[in-house]
Design a protein around this motif. Sequence first.
Motif, PDB file in Angstrom:
ATOM      1  N   LYS A   1       0.832  -1.202   0.000  1.00  0.00           N
ATOM      2  CA  LYS A   1       0.000   0.000   0.000  1.00  0.00           C
ATOM      3  C   LYS A   1       0.868   1.253   0.000  1.00  0.00           C
ATOM      4  O   LYS A   1       1.749   1.409   0.844  1.00  0.00           O
ATOM      5  CB  LYS A   1      -0.913  -0.003   1.225  1.00  0.00           C
ATOM      6  CG  LYS A   1      -1.918   1.129   1.255  1.00  0.00           C
ATOM      7  CD  LYS A   1      -2.830   0.991   2.464  1.00  0.00           C
ATOM      8  CE  LYS A   1      -3.850   2.105   2.539  1.00  0.00           C
ATOM      9  NZ  LYS A   1      -4.748   1.961   3.708  1.00  0.00           N
ATOM     10  N   ARG A   2       0.607   2.160  -0.928  1.00  0.00           N
ATOM     11  CA  ARG A   2       1.416   3.374  -1.046  1.00  0.00           C
ATOM     12  C   ARG A   2       0.584   4.653  -1.043  1.00  0.00           C
ATOM     13  O   ARG A   2       1.142   5.746  -0.953  1.00  0.00           O
ATOM     14  CB  ARG A   2       2.247   3.342  -2.349  1.00  0.00           C
ATOM     15  CG  ARG A   2       3.258   2.208  -2.425  1.00  0.00           C
ATOM     16  CD  ARG A   2       4.367   2.373  -1.422  1.00  0.00           C
ATOM     17  NE  ARG A   2       5.347   1.306  -1.512  1.00  0.00           N
ATOM     18  CZ  ARG A   2       5.287   0.182  -0.832  1.00  0.00           C
ATOM     19  NH1 ARG A   2       4.262  -0.041   0.001  1.00  0.00           N
ATOM     20  NH2 ARG A   2       6.213  -0.755  -0.956  1.00  0.00           N
ATOM     21  N   ALA A   3      -0.742   4.544  -1.183  1.00  0.00           N
ATOM     22  CA  ALA A   3      -1.579   5.743  -1.272  1.00  0.00           C
ATOM     23  C   ALA A   3      -2.898   5.499  -0.555  1.00  0.00           C
ATOM     24  O   ALA A   3      -3.347   4.357  -0.386  1.00  0.00           O
ATOM     25  CB  ALA A   3      -1.825   6.127  -2.731  1.00  0.00           C
ATOM     26  N   GLU A   4      -3.488   6.580  -0.106  1.00  0.00           N
ATOM     27  CA  GLU A   4      -4.769   6.531   0.586  1.00  0.00           C
ATOM     28  C   GLU A   4      -5.519   7.816   0.315  1.00  0.00           C
ATOM     29  O   GLU A   4      -4.919   8.872   0.090  1.00  0.00           O
ATOM     30  CB  GLU A   4      -4.547   6.359   2.089  1.00  0.00           C
ATOM     31  CG  GLU A   4      -5.818   6.333   2.933  1.00  0.00           C
ATOM     32  CD  GLU A   4      -6.684   5.116   2.688  1.00  0.00           C
ATOM     33  OE1 GLU A   4      -7.465   5.166   1.716  1.00  0.00           O
ATOM     34  OE2 GLU A   4      -6.563   4.139   3.446  1.00  0.00           O
ATOM     35  N   GLU A   5      -6.850   7.739   0.300  1.00  0.00           N
ATOM     36  CA  GLU A   5      -7.682   8.932   0.165  1.00  0.00           C
ATOM     37  C   GLU A   5      -8.499   9.133   1.427  1.00  0.00           C
ATOM     38  O   GLU A   5      -9.088   8.181   1.952  1.00  0.00           O
ATOM     39  CB  GLU A   5      -8.616   8.806  -1.048  1.00  0.00           C
ATOM     40  CG  GLU A   5      -7.895   8.893  -2.383  1.00  0.00           C
ATOM     41  CD  GLU A   5      -8.861   8.927  -3.553  1.00  0.00           C
ATOM     42  OE1 GLU A   5     -10.079   8.689  -3.334  1.00  0.00           O
ATOM     43  OE2 GLU A   5      -8.413   9.191  -4.685  1.00  0.00           O
ATOM     44  N   LEU A   6      -8.499  10.366   1.926  1.00  0.00           N
ATOM     45  CA  LEU A   6      -9.316  10.741   3.069  1.00  0.00           C
ATOM     46  C   LEU A   6     -10.500  11.559   2.576  1.00  0.00           C
ATOM     47  O   LEU A   6     -10.340  12.398   1.688  1.00  0.00           O
ATOM     48  CB  LEU A   6      -8.500  11.572   4.069  1.00  0.00           C
ATOM     49  CG  LEU A   6      -7.238  10.922   4.623  1.00  0.00           C
ATOM     50  CD1 LEU A   6      -6.498  11.917   5.513  1.00  0.00           C
ATOM     51  CD2 LEU A   6      -7.577   9.666   5.401  1.00  0.00           C
TER      52      LEU A   6
END
Length: 290
Positions: free
Chosen positions: A56-61
């Motif tokens: 996992k390298r990215a996430e959206e809040l």
Amino acid sequence: MKPMILAPVQPKLLVIRYALLVAAVFIGCSCLPWQEAAAQGNLLITPVRVVFDGQKRAEELNLANAGKDTARYLISFVEIRMNRNGTFDQIDEPDSGQLFASKYLRFFPRSVVLAPNEAQVIKLQVTGLSQLTPGEYRSHLYFRAVPDELHTDDKKTQDSSGISVKLTPVFGITIPVIIRVGETNANVRLSDLSLDLATEPRLTMLFNRSGNSSVYGDITVDYVSPQGKSTQVATARGLAVYTPNKQRYLHLPLEKNPGINYHSGKLRIAYTVTSKSRTEQLAQAELQLR
């Protein structure tokens, strides 16, 4: 000679802002499962906890304004120490064994203006992962509301020197952002259970964490009568023990339900974590009542 007329001296206005940091408050527990939204003032955030591990390298809040007025929020990183009693301090330098994640993270945008019922996506990404040695890195993303000073209704006070003081609350919320690199593990054990009945029923317990990563989960307390009947008397969601802390105390009020006698039977305490549709028990303990 005309007399010199001096304009009346206007009292100076000193604006003092104070921040309410939530961590969560800062809060010792977010009091919400991580699948739900954290809320402070009119700001809703989901998820309330971000963990980068594996690939996992990215996430959206997702941010949402649940209020009736347009609001502006500034976003930044803060570093936090968890104390043994579950409170939090903002720090600049890591404690021994603590690793900050902020310099290996980037996010966009850094501020948002949300109209009533409007939502905004914040993109969060890991950078420089190859520079990290194995372990857990943690920082907290801080969402701070910018007050509208032109329309504030805050009360003003005036001291004997003629200086007016206006207290303008600056509300905010923090969520943990964690990077895990390499092999990480954690175990937790509950100990030092005691029940205080002096004013209201209050259960005290000590979390004992081992391993190189934090633990995070929900506490449920059931009262089991001498006849074996089980009744839930307390819950606490989102309780964390962050690295490098090995221990954390929790004081938890219990319900005073008719028919429950805290002088007999026992209390059964479970510490669990829910991920999607799976619930895992992290620790369990019992306290015999007398």
